[in-house]
Write a protein that holds these residues in place. Sequence first.
Motif, short mmCIF file in Angstrom:
data_model
loop_
_atom_site.label_atom_id
_atom_site.label_comp_id
_atom_site.label_asym_id
_atom_site.label_seq_id
_atom_site.Cartn_x
_atom_site.Cartn_y
_atom_site.Cartn_z
N ARG A 69 2.49 -8.76 -4.77
CA ARG A 69 2.94 -8.22 -6.06
C ARG A 69 2.02 -7.11 -6.57
NH1 ARG A 69 4.47 -13.82 -7.07
NH2 ARG A 69 2.38 -14.28 -7.84
N SER A 70 0.88 -6.90 -5.91
CA SER A 70 -0.02 -5.83 -6.34
C SER A 70 0.60 -4.47 -6.03
CB SER A 70 -1.37 -5.96 -5.62
OG SER A 70 -1.22 -5.70 -4.23
N GLN A 71 -0.02 -3.42 -6.54
CA GLN A 71 0.51 -2.07 -6.32
C GLN A 71 0.58 -1.73 -4.83
OE1 GLN A 71 -1.53 1.00 -8.48
NE2 GLN A 71 -0.40 2.67 -7.52
N LEU A 72 -0.51 -2.03 -4.11
CA LEU A 72 -0.50 -1.76 -2.67
C LEU A 72 0.52 -2.63 -1.95
CD1 LEU A 72 -4.28 -1.36 -1.72
CD2 LEU A 72 -2.50 0.41 -1.72
N ARG B 61 3.36 -3.91 -3.12
CA ARG B 61 4.73 -3.44 -3.37
C ARG B 61 5.02 -2.16 -2.59
NH1 ARG B 61 3.24 -4.45 -8.73
NH2 ARG B 61 3.15 -2.19 -9.12
N GLN B 62 3.99 -1.34 -2.39
CA GLN B 62 4.18 -0.07 -1.71
C GLN B 62 4.27 -0.21 -0.19
OE1 GLN B 62 1.12 2.81 -2.57
NE2 GLN B 62 2.07 4.43 -1.35
#
Length: 240
Positions: free
Chosen positions: A125-128, A130-131
């Motif tokens: 669920r962190s930015q990395l 999700r990316q």
Amino acid sequence: MTGTRLVLKRNGKDEPEKPFWISFSDLMTALMVLFLVAMSVALLAVTKTVTETERARAEREAALDALLDEVEKAAHQFPGVSVDRNRNVIDFGERALFDTRSHQLKSNQAILLRQFVPKVLEIARSQLGRQWLKRIVVEGFTDQRGTYLFNLNLSLQRSQRVLCVLLNSSSAGEGELSPEDQEQIRELFLVGGYSFNSAKASLEESRRIEFRLEFFGIGETPLLKVDIPRGNFGTCSMGS
């Protein structure tokens, strides 16, 4: 006797030919210059494309290294669980081995999975996450005994058993996953059976499960999510 002067006339064609050859030479020079300019532009474009591709590749590798660092930090909280960075695999070692010809997980193994998986979901669920994190494949394995098709089915059942443990209601004290975590498991996790491929040194070590992390490629985007009603996971219908 009067001397006779001999006058030689030049060919009349010489004069108009000179400017023609001069113009042709200038034209060839101009074409050569245009060719060199075109090649220079093409080389610059290719160099720029290569540079941008290398930059994107380097950024992706750095992001994946950072993600795997976080997964390793989570794994260190559970002795026996490790991360194989060369294969992008979470290896549970002796913490998630199966009995011969069985796809059942023991109570302590189920508790381990219910405690460990939410840590991974938090990273996803962190930015990395999700990316770059595309999916997590639960891979089941068997030892070398038995027929190929029997073991192929057994390894698939071992993968499915993990999902049953994570999505079914747990007994008291086993740390049941939250509804949000369960929804994310349905979106992110896949099951896969691999028979006795990638066997370990011993029969016991071969009867295992692994989590294989798959990442998005450069320029790859997630597929549109199918609108699935929340909840309604059902119950595990796998036998003993």
